[in-house]
Motif scaffolding. Structure first.
Motif, PDB file in Angstrom:
ATOM      1  N   HIS A 237       0.831  -1.226   0.000  1.00 39.41           N
ATOM      2  CA  HIS A 237       0.000   0.000   0.000  1.00 39.41           C
ATOM      3  C   HIS A 237       0.859   1.269   0.000  1.00 39.41           C
ATOM      4  O   HIS A 237       0.324   2.370   0.076  1.00 39.41           O
TER       5      HIS A 237
ATOM      6  N   TYR B 157      -6.408   1.620  10.080  1.00 38.47           N
ATOM      7  CA  TYR B 157      -5.308   0.927  10.753  1.00 38.47           C
ATOM      8  C   TYR B 157      -4.152   0.510   9.850  1.00 38.47           C
ATOM      9  O   TYR B 157      -3.085   0.187  10.337  1.00 38.47           O
TER      10      TYR B 157
ATOM     11  N   ILE C  77     -15.003  -0.862  11.503  1.00 39.49           N
ATOM     12  CA  ILE C  77     -14.787  -0.483  10.105  1.00 39.49           C
ATOM     13  C   ILE C  77     -15.808   0.565   9.647  1.00 39.49           C
ATOM     14  O   ILE C  77     -17.010   0.395   9.829  1.00 39.49           O
TER      15      ILE C  77
ATOM     16  N   GLY D 261     -13.536  -2.979   2.023  1.00 41.56           N
ATOM     17  CA  GLY D 261     -14.516  -3.611   2.904  1.00 41.56           C
ATOM     18  C   GLY D 261     -15.395  -2.567   3.588  1.00 41.56           C
ATOM     19  O   GLY D 261     -16.582  -2.799   3.834  1.00 41.56           O
TER      20      GLY D 261
ATOM     21  N   ASN E  99      -7.455  -3.355  -1.735  1.00 39.11           N
ATOM     22  CA  ASN E  99      -6.486  -4.454  -1.861  1.00 39.11           C
ATOM     23  C   ASN E  99      -7.190  -5.784  -2.154  1.00 39.11           C
ATOM     24  O   ASN E  99      -6.609  -6.848  -2.009  1.00 39.11           O
TER      25      ASN E  99
ATOM     26  N   ALA F 205     -11.160  -8.132   2.235  1.00 40.75           N
ATOM     27  CA  ALA F 205     -11.478  -7.658   3.583  1.00 40.75           C
ATOM     28  C   ALA F 205     -11.308  -8.894   4.469  1.00 40.75           C
ATOM     29  O   ALA F 205     -12.197  -9.753   4.507  1.00 40.75           O
TER      30      ALA F 205
HETATM   31  C1  LIG Z   1     -17.874  -2.979  11.995  1.00 40.60           C
HETATM   32  C2  LIG Z   1     -16.768  -4.002  11.959  1.00 40.60           C
HETATM   33  N1  LIG Z   1     -17.010  -5.226  11.443  1.00 40.60           N
HETATM   34  C3  LIG Z   1     -16.020  -6.128  11.379  1.00 40.60           C
HETATM   35  C4  LIG Z   1     -14.769  -5.836  11.866  1.00 40.60           C
HETATM   36  C5  LIG Z   1     -13.649  -6.879  11.796  1.00 40.60           C
HETATM   37  N2  LIG Z   1     -12.707  -6.464  10.736  1.00 40.60           N
HETATM   38  C6  LIG Z   1     -11.535  -5.868  11.061  1.00 40.60           C
HETATM   39  S1  LIG Z   1     -10.657  -5.452   9.698  1.00 40.60           S
HETATM   40  C7  LIG Z   1     -11.829  -6.094   8.667  1.00 40.60           C
HETATM   41  C8  LIG Z   1     -11.641  -6.060   7.170  1.00 40.60           C
HETATM   42  C9  LIG Z   1     -11.687  -4.700   6.570  1.00 40.60           C
HETATM   43  O1  LIG Z   1     -11.278  -4.797   5.230  1.00 40.60           O
HETATM   44  P1  LIG Z   1     -11.029  -3.536   4.335  1.00 40.60           P
HETATM   45  O2  LIG Z   1     -11.949  -2.429   4.741  1.00 40.60           O
HETATM   46  O3  LIG Z   1     -11.077  -3.954   2.928  1.00 40.60           O
HETATM   47  O4  LIG Z   1      -9.556  -3.057   4.729  1.00 40.60           O
HETATM   48  P2  LIG Z   1      -8.195  -3.878   4.657  1.00 40.60           P
HETATM   49  O5  LIG Z   1      -8.008  -4.518   6.004  1.00 40.60           O
HETATM   50  O6  LIG Z   1      -8.328  -4.886   3.565  1.00 40.60           O
HETATM   51  O7  LIG Z   1      -7.115  -2.899   4.376  1.00 40.60           O
HETATM   52  C10 LIG Z   1     -12.890  -6.621   9.388  1.00 40.60           C
HETATM   53  C11 LIG Z   1     -14.056  -7.261   8.783  1.00 40.60           C
HETATM   54  C12 LIG Z   1     -14.572  -4.559  12.418  1.00 40.60           C
HETATM   55  N3  LIG Z   1     -13.381  -4.163  12.878  1.00 40.60           N
HETATM   56  N4  LIG Z   1     -15.581  -3.653  12.433  1.00 40.60           N
END
Ligand SMILES: Cc1ncc(C[n+]2csc(CCOP(=O)(O)OP(=O)(O)O)c2C)c(N)n1
Length: 376
Positions: A73, A95, A146, A176, A204, A207
């Motif tokens: 990234h 994060y 998220i 995601g 990417n 999720a």
């Molecule tokens: C509301 C919520 N649902 C589920 C989670 C668990 N969770 C943590 S990271 C993640 C994936 C997020 O993916 P994306 O937004 O594509 O970012 P990436 O990690 O791929 O950079 C999930 C489902 C969370 N933190 N918050």
């Protein structure tokens, strides 16, 4: 309100790119960044990649409890960071934005302090690792749920608009996040209010284990901007200069009062989702290897080489200085000492309730007894 940049067309089917895989500039305009800035972007990308590797080691050796790798990234984040007016614009990261935080100047000692929960952490050990924040940098502390920061970022951008200071807001997230209700509420509000904000989706394709096809029926994420009355740009997120120029134009448009935009950068995460994930369950080694061929760092290095701005000697010096900088920051963050657990009870209420006082006393006594047990 639909805004447009002079340089780039929204809603293109192919990602916008300015450097091809061989490192050749393919833009229709001339790159106007000075040599030092071009080299600094490279340094930030290499630094972030190396910090990522060190964080993995710290997690594996029990010094940190959680890591969300940034590798893959870097171009997206460093390109965007260099488009910001640091300390004036507002940043709402997520994060995985280690490279963004580094490139806007988050001190490495604070970064490692945050990752290890030491006194060098300005959040006083109260955040999960990989959840940076900085008042000085106007960087909002990362929020774990998220998409939950999206409406907050929009509210902040609307406040900036009302204040009339000409400041822009950057809000980042993974693809995601675009499936969360918060995301849609935020973009809708931004479009309706003409908020000075640029939304950056670092796509990417996963999720955690959920791949893009299961995430959305849309052809891409950028196209979702149509629904909210803002332009959407699809950008090659492995091309740092494409990422930079698109963000620069859109942040400038936002500062000029032309409203919000959505940018989707196509990236890939080389590591697992986090230190708590095993990616071999949901993607093949061949797929990861194919994306490694498109690594944004060597690609940008080829561009700098072609322009005569880089060579082996500079590369050696850079690798050595980055290593030394990281060693010093880790040592300083560790030397600061662990966060005292009593801090848990501070800064919440101006004067603690009697119950809280009693809890604190009991808690401290129990910790002391446990520590004495350990030394017996
Ligand atoms: C509301 C919520 N649902 C589920 C989670 C668990 N969770 C943590 S990271 C993640 C994936 C997020 O993916 P994306 O937004 O594509 O970012 P990436 O990690 O791929 O950079 C999930 C489902 C969370 N933190 N918050």
């Amino acid at each position: 309100m639909i805004t447009d940049t002079q340089r780039f067309e929204p809603f293109g089917e192919e990602p916008i790119r300015l450097i091809d895989e061989s490192g050749t500039w393919v833009g229709a305009f001339t790159c106007d960044l000075d040599d030092d800035t071009l080299r600094e972007m490279y340094r930030h990308m290499v630094l972030a990649r190396t910090v990522d590797e060190r964080l993995e080691l710290l997690q594996r050796t029990g010094k940190s409890s959680f890591v969300a790798p940034v590798a893959g990234h870097e171009a997206a984040q460093v390109g965007a960071a260099h488009a910001l007016k640091v300390r004036r614009d507002w940043i709402y990261p997520y994060y995985r934005d280690t490279a963004l935080a580094i490139a806007v100047g988050w001190p490495l000692v604070e970064l490692f302090g945050q990752m290890m929960g030491t006194r060098a952490d300005t959040a006083r050990g109260r955040q999960m690792p990989a959840h940076p924040g900085s008042r000085e940098l106007r960087m909002f502390t990362v929020s774990s749920p998220i998409g939950s920061h999206v409406p907050v970022a929009v509210g902040s951008a609307i406040a900036q608009k009302l204040a009339g200071g000409g400041e822009a807001t950057l809000c980042t997230f993974g693809e995601g996040a675009t499936s969360e209700g918060d995301w849609h509420a935020g973009l809708n509000f931004a479009g309706a209010q003409g908020a000075p904000i640029v939304f950056l989706c670092e796509n990417n394709r996963y999720a955690v284990s959920v791949d893009l096809q299961h995430q959305t029926g849309s052809q891409d994420i950028a196209t979702k901007a149509h629904a909210y009355g803002m332009p959407g740009y699809l950008v090659d997120g492995m091309d740092v200069l494409a990422c930079h120029y698109v963000m620069r134009d859109l942040l400038e448009a936002a500062r000029d009062g032309l409203g919000p935009a959505l940018v989707e950068m196509t990236v890939y995460r080389y590591g697992a989702h986090s230190s708590a994930d095993d990616d071999s369950y949901y993607r093949s080694e061949e797929e990861v290897a194919a994306w490694r061929e498109r690594d944004p760092i060597p690609r940008y290095r080829r561009y700098l080489d072609l322009r005569g701005l880089w060579d082996e000697e500079r590369e050696r010096e850079l690798r050595a200085s980055v290593g030394a900088e990281i060693d010093a920051a880790v040592a300083a963050a560790q030397a600061a000492g662990p966060v005292p657990v009593e801090w848990l009870f501070e800064d919440v209420l101006s004067s603690p309730t009697p119950q809280l006082e009693r809890q604190r006393e009991r808690f401290v006594a129990a910790r002391r007894a446990a520590a004495e047990d350990d030394t017996r």
